[in-house]
Design an enzyme around this catalytic site. Sequence first.
Site, short mmCIF file in Angstrom:
data_model
loop_
_atom_site.label_atom_id
_atom_site.label_comp_id
_atom_site.label_asym_id
_atom_site.label_seq_id
_atom_site.Cartn_x
_atom_site.Cartn_y
_atom_site.Cartn_z
N THR A 131 0.95 -1.18 -0.01
CA THR A 131 0.01 0.03 -0.06
C THR A 131 0.97 1.27 -0.04
OG1 THR A 131 0.02 -0.32 2.25
CG2 THR A 131 -2.02 -0.89 1.01
N ASP A 144 -19.29 -9.85 15.77
CA ASP A 144 -20.06 -9.01 16.50
C ASP A 144 -20.73 -9.68 17.56
OD1 ASP A 144 -19.37 -7.06 14.53
OD2 ASP A 144 -21.08 -7.45 13.24
N GLU A 173 -22.14 -3.20 6.90
CA GLU A 173 -21.46 -1.97 7.78
C GLU A 173 -22.34 -0.95 7.95
OE1 GLU A 173 -18.66 -2.48 8.98
OE2 GLU A 173 -18.34 -4.35 8.00
#
Length: 610
Positions: A206, A502, A426
């Site tokens: 990156t 979650d 999301e």
Amino acid sequence: MPRPPVEKSHHINFWYITAAMFAVLMFQSLYQASTKPGPIPYSRFQALLVGDRIAEINISANLITGTLKTAEPDGLKEFVTTRVDSDLAASLDKHGVTYTGVVASTWLRDVLSWIVPVAMFAGIWFFMIRGMGQGGIGGGMMSVGKSRAKIYVDTDTKITFADVAGVDEAKAELVEIVNFLKDPKSYGRLGGRSPKGVLLIGPPGTGKTLLARAVAGEASVPFFSITGSEFVEMFVGVGAARVRDLFTQAREHAPAIIFIDELDSLGRARGSSGFSGANDEKEQTLNQLLAELDGFDASSGLVLLAATNRPEILDPALLRAGRFDRQVLVDRPDRAGRVQILALHLKKAKLGADVDPEQIAALTPGFTGADLANLVNEATLLATRRNADAVAMDDFNNAVERIVAGLEKRNRLINPMERRIVAYHELGHAFVSLALPGTDVVHKVSIIPHGVGALGYTIQRPTEDRYLMTRTELDSKMAALLGGRAAEILVFEDVSTGASDDLARVTDIARAMVLQYGMSDALGNVSYDRDRTPFLQTEMKMPQERSYGDRTADAVDAAVRALVDTALARAVAILRVNRVLLDRAATSLLETETLGRDAIEVLRKEIVKA
Ligand code: ADP
Ligand code: MG
Ligand code: ZN
């Protein structure tokens, strides 16, 4: 770019020391030998004795050594002679024989008796080292004295921020460092200090290394770089010495940048790699690094940069305040970022009229800067192979197909349906957080695949302080955590495996609420489970024996479920009310891949609060 090794002003080599030691010893022996008194005939000794010339003598089993009162005309002051049996001496004297005892010289034998073994050991060692060096183990043991040579410095990297695209947030964070390096004095005028250490975190390719070099180029200061894996040596103490050298050299050249690439191979959490001997060495190196960081004066004009793609295995001590106290996320670029990166790399290629960076960017979700550079290169090669005079859009399409096939194998790309699910999931979290009071602030929603661990790059500093949370806050937190699953239920009428993490976190919170905090209506204000690790702490403890009966256990489970079910129902309700806004946001998220602070502000204003 070739990087010249740093010149060594005072290079201390093990072999130099050894050679010097030998030289001194040889010299000493020779000197002693030359000043030793020569042997004299016994008859001369007797003559000196009779003539009252001798001041004192030492008598050993075989020899007599002594000093004369004054030097003889031939320079004799000290002497040695053989002891002779007095009867024999008398009879020899009677016949006028001159006799001399031979004094055996022992120094050569003495010296050889230990030089030979030492030389043999040195020889064996030398060949061992050579063998290891050829075996390629970290440059072999010969690098002991050469630690300084391995540090590379660039006084002019010639790379600037203009060479790095699509990582604007990271760049913005680093501009401050550049300003500090350009003018450390006036920067510290008001007592402000720059961050000691900046850690660049992001997946491979990156542009972390590129960014670090750009910081040096922008500030035009020397750039000391070393790669973490280079520290992994076989000699205990070498890594630590190298860290010390690195900092010493950089200090001499301040203002300067120290860059430790691949920090994870050096800063792996202590005690995490089993019982190998190499552990000690790593630990020493890491401890030295921590010591240097602590003794590091930010006003000295030095800035420490490091990069890693595995932040989760770093020793927590490295991330504590005052050490690598700033972490900069260098994430995969979103669509706009990819367009910018492509623009940079396409400059070098001869392009056909139909090549459209926007279109290439649309084809390449999940690509990193390095992937895109590789893509341009592949496309150019394909065009060259078909003897074209320019690279056409079709070359890019073909190159994308090739690279995508490789990336899919490495699980880094997701298909369109998965993207939709991820987008709604999301946004579900984000919407519930925005609609409820007492939840964490949403900064960014992203569907860019992370690939490094399921949690992406949520770096958390070790929290020494605990928080006090109210029941309302915990309820909201659970609802927000369930927002992802709620969105899947509402939109797709189906659920995915993406929510497992979650759910685990929600369950932890609900259990803690019931068992520790007395927040369940059914079970009341009773603490059932005092020894359990609270959910705010990450550290795992051994499961405890529970301190309540089976009937209570059933009630606990029911209460936990009730809390979770209520939270999920709340989340679904919030999303149902905001469904139109949710769909609009999803379309936009699928298009741009990220929603930044501005887009989220807009959502916050429009959303119907619960
Ligand atoms: P990392 O250190 O994060 O693994 P690098 O900095 O070594 O990645 O990047 C490798 C190459 O990929 C760079 O030399 C550059 O050509 C290209 N690249 C990566 N990221 C970017 C970017 N953001 N902008 C331009 N080029 C990039
Ligand atoms: Mg790198
Ligand atoms: Zn989720």
